[in-house]
Design a protein around this motif. Structure first.
Motif, mmCIF file in Angstrom:
data_model
loop_
_atom_site.group_PDB
_atom_site.id
_atom_site.type_symbol
_atom_site.label_atom_id
_atom_site.label_comp_id
_atom_site.label_asym_id
_atom_site.label_seq_id
_atom_site.Cartn_x
_atom_site.Cartn_y
_atom_site.Cartn_z
ATOM 1 N N VAL A 181 0.852 -1.190 0.000
ATOM 2 C CA VAL A 181 0.000 0.000 0.000
ATOM 3 C C VAL A 181 0.889 1.242 0.000
ATOM 4 O O VAL A 181 1.864 1.312 0.746
ATOM 5 N N VAL A 182 0.551 2.213 -0.841
ATOM 6 C CA VAL A 182 1.317 3.468 -0.884
ATOM 7 C C VAL A 182 1.017 4.285 0.375
ATOM 8 O O VAL A 182 -0.138 4.395 0.791
ATOM 9 N N ILE A 183 2.076 4.835 0.971
ATOM 10 C CA ILE A 183 1.909 5.764 2.101
ATOM 11 C C ILE A 183 2.299 7.148 1.581
ATOM 12 O O ILE A 183 3.486 7.470 1.476
ATOM 13 N N PRO A 184 1.315 7.971 1.206
ATOM 14 C CA PRO A 184 1.636 9.259 0.561
ATOM 15 C C PRO A 184 2.087 10.318 1.571
ATOM 16 O O PRO A 184 1.286 11.111 2.066
ATOM 17 N N ASN A 195 3.612 13.073 1.379
ATOM 18 C CA ASN A 195 3.361 14.491 1.070
ATOM 19 C C ASN A 195 1.890 14.858 1.196
ATOM 20 O O ASN A 195 1.524 16.015 1.008
ATOM 21 N N HIS A 196 1.045 13.879 1.439
ATOM 22 C CA HIS A 196 -0.398 14.138 1.550
ATOM 23 C C HIS A 196 -0.940 13.510 2.833
ATOM 24 O O HIS A 196 -1.972 12.833 2.821
ATOM 25 N N GLU A 197 -0.188 13.708 3.912
ATOM 26 C CA GLU A 197 -0.609 13.314 5.262
ATOM 27 C C GLU A 197 -0.620 11.806 5.501
ATOM 28 O O GLU A 197 -1.213 11.344 6.477
ATOM 29 N N GLY A 198 0.011 11.037 4.605
ATOM 30 C CA GLY A 198 0.243 9.628 4.918
ATOM 31 C C GLY A 198 1.291 9.531 6.019
ATOM 32 O O GLY A 198 2.160 10.397 6.139
ATOM 33 N N ASN A 199 1.210 8.479 6.840
ATOM 34 C CA ASN A 199 2.122 8.373 7.985
ATOM 35 C C ASN A 199 2.413 6.893 8.241
ATOM 36 O O ASN A 199 1.518 6.128 8.600
ATOM 37 N N LEU A 200 3.677 6.512 8.046
ATOM 38 C CA LEU A 200 4.036 5.092 8.140
ATOM 39 C C LEU A 200 3.952 4.567 9.574
ATOM 40 O O LEU A 200 3.570 3.413 9.788
ATOM 41 N N VAL A 201 4.283 5.411 10.546
ATOM 42 C CA VAL A 201 4.206 4.960 11.947
ATOM 43 C C VAL A 201 2.752 4.605 12.280
ATOM 44 O O VAL A 201 2.457 3.548 12.860
ATOM 45 N N GLN A 202 1.834 5.479 11.865
ATOM 46 C CA GLN A 202 0.410 5.205 12.108
ATOM 47 C C GLN A 202 -0.046 3.968 11.328
ATOM 48 O O GLN A 202 -0.837 3.161 11.825
ATOM 49 N N TYR A 203 0.445 3.832 10.103
ATOM 50 C CA TYR A 203 0.037 2.692 9.271
ATOM 51 C C TYR A 203 0.434 1.371 9.937
ATOM 52 O O TYR A 203 -0.364 0.425 10.005
ATOM 53 N N ALA A 233 8.022 8.548 3.415
ATOM 54 C CA ALA A 233 7.314 8.020 4.591
ATOM 55 C C ALA A 233 8.267 7.208 5.468
ATOM 56 O O ALA A 233 8.244 7.309 6.699
ATOM 57 N N HIS A 234 9.130 6.402 4.836
ATOM 58 C CA HIS A 234 10.127 5.638 5.609
ATOM 59 C C HIS A 234 11.125 6.571 6.284
ATOM 60 O O HIS A 234 11.519 6.351 7.432
ATOM 61 N N LEU A 235 11.569 7.610 5.551
ATOM 62 C CA LEU A 235 12.547 8.540 6.141
ATOM 63 C C LEU A 235 11.963 9.245 7.365
ATOM 64 O O LEU A 235 12.639 9.389 8.390
ATOM 65 N N TYR A 236 10.693 9.652 7.295
ATOM 66 C CA TYR A 236 10.067 10.295 8.462
ATOM 67 C C TYR A 236 9.986 9.317 9.632
ATOM 68 O O TYR A 236 10.192 9.688 10.784
ATOM 69 N N LYS A 237 9.675 8.058 9.328
ATOM 70 C CA LYS A 237 9.611 7.047 10.394
ATOM 71 C C LYS A 237 11.000 6.853 11.009
ATOM 72 O O LYS A 237 11.155 6.827 12.237
ATOM 73 N N LEU A 238 12.026 6.726 10.152
ATOM 74 C CA LEU A 238 13.392 6.525 10.654
ATOM 75 C C LEU A 238 13.857 7.731 11.470
ATOM 76 O O LEU A 238 14.589 7.593 12.452
ATOM 77 N N LYS A 239 13.389 8.906 11.069
ATOM 78 C CA LYS A 239 13.716 10.123 11.831
ATOM 79 C C LYS A 239 13.063 10.064 13.221
ATOM 80 O O LYS A 239 13.706 10.371 14.232
ATOM 81 N N THR A 240 11.794 9.651 13.261
ATOM 82 C CA THR A 240 11.088 9.503 14.545
ATOM 83 C C THR A 240 11.834 8.536 15.460
ATOM 84 O O THR A 240 11.876 8.715 16.678
#
Ligand code: ZN
Length: 284
Positions: free
Chosen positions: A164-167, A169-177, A259-266
């Motif tokens: 599934v795509v985690i967008p 730039n459009h409020e998709g969030n891998l941690v939440q997913y 989305a992965h980079l934001y998760k890795l940053k978190t």
């Protein structure tokens, strides 16, 4: 159009799969919408609105025979799930439209939205659909669960044979997913009916595959950064991790890498800084 091959496995609700007639690179064979009514009591619910294609509207009308639609439940505000609301409203003016609020999407459609939240219950005849907030693919993403029948309508949370795509730039969030996946894994529904593709038979197996895939993607992205001397832009990483990807899917790949980079940053595993090229990501 047709009765879902496994519809008779549902004890308490009748489920009719109605395709949205909108195939494409991001929708596969097109969207699934589901017309459901309880085997006892009145009330008809449509899950997802399609895109307003007249073939979809005609299929809904045929399946209803003399009945009407009482409510349309929207899994989330991406256009392939919601854009048909105007066409449905002009055909059946008494419909109620329900979804979790997401103003950037909802304001584009001239209907009086009713708000749904996690834990709400929607009556369908004598049965109940429970509302589960399952964000990540989008912030407003809902799944609908008929607990007594063990049937989950999962929207875009799961797609058999695909990820599934985690967008981002459009409020998709891998941690939440990932947390939504864990919730559905614990729920372990008997049947899972998605908005794209076939019914999902082994939901725990598919979720475990997704979790492993995401772990591998994290590792691929960190490897790409290390291979580039410890830092790089998101588009540089896309070029390495998704080498040879067709152009029409590059946008989705970019969103997923971000989305992965934001998760890795978190998680404190990468950091982000800006230079003349825009955002640059570094391994820690
Ligand atoms: Zn979607």
């Amino acid at each position: 159009m047709g009765i879902h091959p496994d519809a008779n496995r549902s004890v308490l609700v009748n489920i009719i799969l109605l395709p949205g007639f909108n195939p494409g690179p991001y929708t596969g064979a097109g969207n699934n919408t589901y017309l459901i009514h309880a085997k006892t009591g009145s009330g008809v619910v449509l899950i997802d609105a399609g895109t307003g294609d007249q073939r979809h509207i005609r299929a809904v009308r045929r399946s209803l025979s003399q009945k009407t639609i009482d409510r349309v439940l929207i899994t989330h505000g991406h256009s392939d799930h919601i854009a048909g609301v105007s066409a449905l409203l002009s055909e059946w003016p008494g419909i109620e439209f329900l979804k979790m609020p997401w103003p950037v999407s909802d304001e584009r459609y001239p209907v009086a939205w009713k708000s749904l939240a996690d834990g709400d219950e929607i009556e369908v005849g004598t049965e109940v659909l429970k509302v589960l907030h399952t964000p990540g693919h989008s912030p407003d993403h809902l799944s609908f669960y008929c607990e007594k029948d063990g049937v989950l309508f999962c929207g875009d949370l799961l797609v058999k044979g695909s990820t599934v795509v985690i967008p981002a730039n459009h409020e998709g969030n891998l941690v939440q997913y990932l947390s939504s996946l864990a919730r559905i894994r614990d729920l372990n529904p008997r049947r899972v009916l998605p908005a794209h593709g076939e019914e999902i038979g082994d939901v725990v197996g598919l979720i475990d595959h997704y979790l492993e895939h995401r772990r591998q993607r994290d590792a691929d992205i960190l490897d790409a950064l290390r291979g580039a001397g410890g830092s790089g832009t998101a588009s540089h990483i896309v070029g390495i991790v998704y080498k040879g990807l067709s152009n029409d899917l590059t946008q989705a790949a970019s969103e997923t890498v971000l989305a992965h980079l934001y998760k890795l940053k978190t998680e404190g595993r990468v950091c982000e800084r800006s230079d003349q090229n825009g955002a640059v990501w570094e391994c820690k």
